[in-house]
Design an enzyme around this catalytic site. Structure first.
Site, PDB file in Angstrom:
ATOM      1  CG  HIS A 313      -2.159  -0.849   1.017  1.00 23.11           C
ATOM      2  ND1 HIS A 313      -2.188  -2.191   1.316  1.00 23.11           N
ATOM      3  CD2 HIS A 313      -3.394  -0.552   0.542  1.00 23.11           C
ATOM      4  CE1 HIS A 313      -3.386  -2.687   1.046  1.00 23.11           C
ATOM      5  NE2 HIS A 313      -4.129  -1.715   0.576  1.00 23.11           N
ATOM      6  N   GLY A 314       2.053   1.200   0.523  1.00 24.54           N
ATOM      7  CA  GLY A 314       2.858   2.403   0.528  1.00 24.54           C
ATOM      8  C   GLY A 314       4.256   2.147   1.056  1.00 24.54           C
TER       9      GLY A 314
END
Length: 457
Positions: A313-314
């Site tokens: 996600h990041g």
């Protein structure tokens, strides 16, 4: 091109007309050209990366399908994985990895939109060919369309070859059912995004943008509202993607199934971002051994999967911590299932479990939304301040209750088997389009469209 950009409805209409006007043998050409135009609208340079990943995975999968020696098959699989994951690692995680060794990049790397999604989709294709679950696609055009099909290109759902590719190949006819369901999906998606998610974003951005001045009640409310915002934003995108594809006679998989109605965190992950959960289950969790090698190994595998999910996600420790917390939730649930009895049912108990699950899932959103671990730490410190102003904080979010209360209505628009009278349908469409139009105009007057949250992943 953003789904909520003014030019997208025109683009979709032109694609719709071209698709149903052209003969079957030319439709893939029109769809592929439209998909590359859609993606190149952001940055033409990113289109060359998409083409490179597509070509590499297609060539390697074809070689795997033809190779007879196990060593050759493994080498081609390794090449495909190294190429795809190498691109993902460089563009998305180079700065993060550099920080781990105490260095900084001397140049800024722009993250190509949707790279995480189309990379995972191409990897699943190559791995499935290697496992002999499917045969390699010999037609590069159809395979390129499978990877870059514009409705789901930049934020999923992450489709499987056996589900999407045969539909792209099949000769389709325009059906009333596709038009109807596609229209309802578009209405639901735009309502979730423009009327609900973007309205909640104003409050959430204000609180998280000034963490040093936020009070405890404001942080709690903003975090809960962010959970609703990201759900309406991402599920709204998925609805628009499914609706646009359905207008072209193609059914994409359902990516959300009312996750906040879940009675456990495990059930939440069966309902939230279903295509990503399935991808990690099939290509990470099961190859690691799943639950087949004892309880300890199962808990380790669960933790690995959710740490990777957080990192997917990041590129930041706050995302890793978000995944770690969810991993602990799943491990606790697994241990509870192994050592405890099945809890009794009943409507009241189910409601209490739903509230408990919602609160458990809401807490890690603080780390997901925070821009850094330092900001997350500051927010946690501020949680214990300002509780004498609870009433004022609640009053500040009362105007947001109306769009939130409309969420169940929006989700009933596309319920299977639902029947609507012509009058009710016309009224729903009128009210929905009016609300969407007003929200869209407000957004454009404020300086342009708000990109979907998952475009950055």
């Amino acid at each position: 091109m953003n789904f909520n950009a003014p030019e997208f409805p025109v683009f979709l209409l032109l694609v719709f007309i071209a698709h149903w006007t052209l003969p079957h043998r030319l439709r893939w050409v029109a769809l592929l050209g439209a998909s590359w135009l859609f993606y190149g609208w952001w940055d033409v340079r990113a289109g060359f990366l998409l083409l490179g990943v597509t070509l590499l995975s297609w060539l390697c999968a074809g070689g795997i399908d033809r190779a007879e020696r196990p060593f050759a098959r493994r080498a081609l699989l390794a090449l495909a994985l190294a190429g795809s994951l190498g691109c993902l690692a460089y563009f998305k995680y180079a700065g993060f990895f550099a920080s781990l060794i105490g260095r900084e990049l001397t140049h800024r790397i722009l993250l190509p939109v949707g790279i995480s999604f189309y990379t995972f989709q191409s990897i699943s294709y190559v791995v499935d060919v290697y496992r002999k679950r499917i045969s390699a696609e010999g037609h590069f055009g159809y395979y390129a369309l499978f990877v870059s099909f514009f409705p789901q290109l930049v934020a999923g759902p992450i489709e499987r070859t056996e589900h999407l590719l045969p539909q792209l190949r099949a000769e389709r006819t325009l059906r009333r059912e596709d038009l109807s369901q596609g229209g309802w999906l578009l209405l639901e998606g735009y309502f979730k995004k423009l009327v609900i998610a973007d309205r909640l974003a104003v409050y959430v951005d204000r609180i998280y943008g000034a963490a040093e001045a936020a009070s405890g009640p404001e942080i709690v409310l903003a975090t809960i509202l962010f959970g609703l915002q990201i759900y309406c934003d991402f599920s709204g995108y998925s609805c628009i993607a499914r609706g646009a594809a359905r207008l072209l006679g193609i059914e994409l998989m359902e990516n959300f199934r009312r996750p906040y109605a879940a009675r456990s965190v495990r059930e939440f992950w069966r309902r939230w971002h279903i295509s990503l959960t399935g991808w990690f289950t099939d290509y990470v969790y099961i190859p690691l051994g799943g639950s087949r090698r004892g309880l300890f190994r199962q808990t380790v595998n669960i933790l690995i999967v959710f740490l990777l999910s957080g990192l997917w996600h990041g590129a930041g420790w706050s995302f890793v911590l978000w995944g770690f917390i969810h991993g602990l939730y799943l491990i606790a649930g697994t241990l509870g299932e192994r050592t405890g009895r099945a809890a009794p049912g009943g409507r009241l108990r189910d409601t209490l479990r739903q509230i408990r699950t919602f609160l458990l899932v809401s807490f890690p959103w603080l780390f997901f939304r925070a821009s850094s671990m330092a900001e997350a730490g500051l927010l946690l410190e501020r949680l214990f301040t300002g509780w004498d102003g609870t009433f004022a904080a609640i009053a500040g979010v009362l105007p947001l209750t109306m769009p939130i209360l409309c969420l169940p209505m929006a989700e009933r628009l596309t319920e299977p088997g639902g029947s609507r009278s012509p009058t009710a349908a016309a009224l729903t469409v009128f009210c929905g389009i009016t609300a969407i139009g007003v929200a869209w105009l407000i957004q454009l007057a404020g300086g342009g469209e708000n990109a979907f949250i998952y475009f950055r992943f």
